[in-house]
Design an enzyme around this catalytic site. Structure first.
Site, PDB file in Angstrom:
ATOM      1  N   TYR A 137      11.479  14.572  -2.046  1.00  0.00           N
ATOM      2  CA  TYR A 137      10.199  15.237  -2.296  1.00  0.00           C
ATOM      3  C   TYR A 137       9.847  16.144  -1.100  1.00  0.00           C
ATOM      4  O   TYR A 137      10.679  16.326  -0.202  1.00  0.00           O
ATOM      5  CB  TYR A 137       9.126  14.193  -2.645  1.00  0.00           C
ATOM      6  CG  TYR A 137       9.519  13.467  -3.924  1.00  0.00           C
ATOM      7  CD1 TYR A 137       9.372  14.075  -5.172  1.00  0.00           C
ATOM      8  CD2 TYR A 137      10.132  12.214  -3.893  1.00  0.00           C
ATOM      9  CE1 TYR A 137       9.785  13.444  -6.337  1.00  0.00           C
ATOM     10  CE2 TYR A 137      10.553  11.581  -5.058  1.00  0.00           C
ATOM     11  CZ  TYR A 137      10.377  12.202  -6.278  1.00  0.00           C
ATOM     12  OH  TYR A 137      10.807  11.591  -7.434  1.00  0.00           O
ATOM     13  N   ARG A 190      12.671  -3.007  -7.876  1.00  0.00           N
ATOM     14  CA  ARG A 190      12.862  -3.555  -9.225  1.00  0.00           C
ATOM     15  C   ARG A 190      12.682  -5.077  -9.305  1.00  0.00           C
ATOM     16  O   ARG A 190      12.185  -5.572 -10.324  1.00  0.00           O
ATOM     17  CB  ARG A 190      14.222  -3.103  -9.774  1.00  0.00           C
ATOM     18  CG  ARG A 190      14.267  -1.580 -10.032  1.00  0.00           C
ATOM     19  CD  ARG A 190      15.688  -1.073 -10.153  1.00  0.00           C
ATOM     20  NE  ARG A 190      16.414  -1.357  -8.930  1.00  0.00           N
ATOM     21  CZ  ARG A 190      17.674  -1.781  -8.882  1.00  0.00           C
ATOM     22  NH1 ARG A 190      18.354  -1.947  -9.991  1.00  0.00           N
ATOM     23  NH2 ARG A 190      18.253  -2.036  -7.727  1.00  0.00           N
ATOM     24  N   GLN A 240       0.991   4.938  -1.331  1.00  0.00           N
ATOM     25  CA  GLN A 240       1.907   5.995  -0.904  1.00  0.00           C
ATOM     26  C   GLN A 240       1.339   7.366  -1.289  1.00  0.00           C
ATOM     27  O   GLN A 240       0.865   7.546  -2.413  1.00  0.00           O
ATOM     28  CB  GLN A 240       3.273   5.816  -1.560  1.00  0.00           C
ATOM     29  CG  GLN A 240       4.295   6.796  -0.985  1.00  0.00           C
ATOM     30  CD  GLN A 240       5.653   6.686  -1.651  1.00  0.00           C
ATOM     31  OE1 GLN A 240       5.776   6.856  -2.861  1.00  0.00           O
ATOM     32  NE2 GLN A 240       6.672   6.391  -0.863  1.00  0.00           N
TER      33      GLN A 240
HETATM   34  C1  FMN Z   1      10.634   2.873 -11.604  1.00  0.00           C
HETATM   35  C2  FMN Z   1      10.808   3.306 -10.179  1.00  0.00           C
HETATM   36  C3  FMN Z   1       9.877   4.158  -9.598  1.00  0.00           C
HETATM   37  C4  FMN Z   1       9.986   4.533  -8.258  1.00  0.00           C
HETATM   38  N1  FMN Z   1       9.010   5.312  -7.688  1.00  0.00           N
HETATM   39  C5  FMN Z   1       9.010   5.525  -6.351  1.00  0.00           C
HETATM   40  C6  FMN Z   1       7.899   6.125  -5.700  1.00  0.00           C
HETATM   41  O1  FMN Z   1       6.858   6.446  -6.306  1.00  0.00           O
HETATM   42  N2  FMN Z   1       7.989   6.336  -4.361  1.00  0.00           N
HETATM   43  C7  FMN Z   1       9.103   5.974  -3.632  1.00  0.00           C
HETATM   44  O2  FMN Z   1       9.131   6.180  -2.421  1.00  0.00           O
HETATM   45  N3  FMN Z   1      10.153   5.363  -4.225  1.00  0.00           N
HETATM   46  C8  FMN Z   1      10.120   5.108  -5.549  1.00  0.00           C
HETATM   47  N4  FMN Z   1      11.148   4.411  -6.138  1.00  0.00           N
HETATM   48  C9  FMN Z   1      12.212   3.836  -5.287  1.00  0.00           C
HETATM   49  C10 FMN Z   1      11.858   2.380  -4.927  1.00  0.00           C
HETATM   50  O3  FMN Z   1      10.736   2.325  -4.047  1.00  0.00           O
HETATM   51  C11 FMN Z   1      13.052   1.677  -4.240  1.00  0.00           C
HETATM   52  O4  FMN Z   1      13.368   2.378  -3.046  1.00  0.00           O
HETATM   53  C12 FMN Z   1      14.277   1.623  -5.127  1.00  0.00           C
HETATM   54  O5  FMN Z   1      13.946   1.142  -6.424  1.00  0.00           O
HETATM   55  C13 FMN Z   1      15.361   0.724  -4.526  1.00  0.00           C
HETATM   56  O6  FMN Z   1      14.870  -0.600  -4.372  1.00  0.00           O
HETATM   57  P1  FMN Z   1      15.273  -1.776  -5.420  1.00  0.00           P
HETATM   58  O7  FMN Z   1      16.787  -1.790  -5.473  1.00  0.00           O
HETATM   59  O8  FMN Z   1      14.700  -3.022  -4.820  1.00  0.00           O
HETATM   60  O9  FMN Z   1      14.675  -1.412  -6.751  1.00  0.00           O
HETATM   61  C14 FMN Z   1      11.079   4.063  -7.490  1.00  0.00           C
HETATM   62  C15 FMN Z   1      12.030   3.230  -8.090  1.00  0.00           C
HETATM   63  C16 FMN Z   1      11.897   2.829  -9.398  1.00  0.00           C
HETATM   64  C17 FMN Z   1      12.899   1.876  -9.997  1.00  0.00           C
END
Ligand code: FMN
Length: 371
Positions: free
Chosen positions: A180, A319, A100
């Site tokens: 962002y 996660r 990304q």
């Molecule tokens: C620790 C952490 C870091 C994340 N960093 C990014 C990132 O660098 N770029 C991005 O687009 N989303 C980022 N996200 C969002 C995740 O890609 C994802 O959309 C979000 O965690 C929801 O999905 P989940 O419920 O399966 O965790 C981050 C989420 C977490 C928990």
């Protein structure tokens, strides 16, 4: 055509994915202070190589775009060499990776970007404090981007994309989500411009479309993905025209041939999700809405299958992959999933809460390839 199984192989651009599960990009702040990926990151991603596709965490394409301390970057030879170690490790473990590319825009601080004032569509500061090496600090007022800034930023995305492919990534994902830079251009509360990059929807989507096109021209549309987060309010974003904005963006991307569109917070009951699916003829990655406090006992499988039934092609989970290096196997077999331990460990350095999540014990006579 709707797909019924998460666990069947499928094509994505030049790749064959062994399943429809994608590791969502997650910033983990384990890079070196200058943004160079570390060997610990290589180990972490290699542990997760059974994902159909890994989308590696946000990497900034230039120094001004840096968000927080110890985040990854890709604009020097040292960064590229670090990423090459990551892609080699994942490739050796049998995996496939996109990277990304993210510019933070107003989500940044001079202390995180070598003294540079953050750039943004308009001089509207982030409405919250921001993490820096000396703790949380008040946000600074970002500098409104000139047309030269915009041209240089578009070029930096394209250069970073080329570097990513040279460093062994199968492609890149342009980050136009979660508040962002590119999302700041999309949303009316952060974009007050009166020029061609602001005003109505056609102006606000312009930069995202230009960046996607520049990246596609640099590495091929079949290696270029785009991430969006309709109605997500992260980092002080407030859209007032979500249901018109995103279908217009999808229309503007028609014919672009991008490898995929990736929707964060994908809810099959929301009109905007249905409109995006109806309008986008290419591959759609959907990242379901899971509870924030605790992962579901099935690791997100039911939510993933609901989105497949609603027309998604691939399902991104964040996660669940963070806490389960062998998530695909656990979802397939119904084995229990690890919960995320201590949320503060998400964004600090070191192996604890990073590479120490256990895999299931290997069946007798088999060895885990990443042991
Ligand atoms: C620790 C952490 C870091 C994340 N960093 C990014 C990132 O660098 N770029 C991005 O687009 N989303 C980022 N996200 C969002 C995740 O890609 C994802 O959309 C979000 O965690 C929801 O999905 P989940 O419920 O399966 O965790 C981050 C989420 C977490 C928990």
């Amino acid at each position: 055509m709707t797909h019924t199984s998460l666990f069947e192989p499928t094509a994505l651009g030049p790749l064959t994915l062994p399943n429809r599960l994608v590791m969502a990009p997650m910033t983990r702040n384990r890079a070196a202070a200058d943004g160079t990926p570390t060997d610990l990151m290589a180990e972490y991603y290699a542990q997760r190589a059974t994902a159909g596709l890994i989308i590696a965490e946000a990497a900034t394409p230039n120094a001004a775009g840096r968000t927080y301390p110890d985040t990854a970057a890709l604009h020097t030879d040292a960064h590229a060499a670090g990423w090459r170690r990551v892609t080699d490790a994942v490739g050796a473990a049998g995996g496939r990776m996109f990277l990304q590319i993210q510019h933070g825009g107003r989500v940044g601080h001079p202390d995180n970007s070598g003294g540079r004032t953050p750039l943004a569509p308009s001089p509207v500061p982030l409405p919250e404090t921001i993490h820096t090496p000396t703790g949380r600090q008040a946000p600074v007022v970002p500098r409104e981007m000139t047309h030269d800034d915009i041209r240089a930023t578009v070029a930096d995305f394209a250069t970073a994309a080329r570097r990513a492919v040279d460093a062994g990534f199968a492609g890149v994902e342009v980050h136009s989500a979660n508040g962002y830079l590119l999302h700041q251009f999309l949303a009316g509360n952060t974009n007050h411009r009166a020029d061609a990059y602001g005003g109505g929807i056609a102006g606000r989507i312009r930069l995202t479309v230009e960046v996607a096109a520049a990246v596609a021209a640099a590495i091929g549309p079949e290696r270029t993905g785009l991430r969006i987060s309709p109605a997500v309010t992260a980092n002080g974003i407030a859209e007032d025209d979500t249901d018109a904005l995103y279908p217009a963006l999808v229309d503007a991307l028609a014919g672009s041939g991008l490898a995929y569109l990736h929707v964060v917070h994908a809810d099959p009951d929301r009109p905007v999700f249905r409109a995006i699916r109806a309008g986008w003829r290419g591959t759609l990655i959907a990242n379901p809405v899971l509870p924030l406090d605790r992962l579901p006992a099935d690791g997100g499988r039911a939510a993933a299958e609901r989105l497949l039934a609603a027309g998604a092609d691939l399902i991104a989970l964040g996660r669940p992959f963070l806490a389960n290096p062998d998530l695909v196997e656990r979802l397939r077999t119904g084995a229990p999933v690890n919960q995320v331990r201590d949320a503060y460990l998400m964004y600090v350095g070191g192996p604890t809460g990073y590479t120490d999540y256990p895999a299931l014990p290997a069946p007798a006579g088999e060895r885990l390839s990443y042991a």
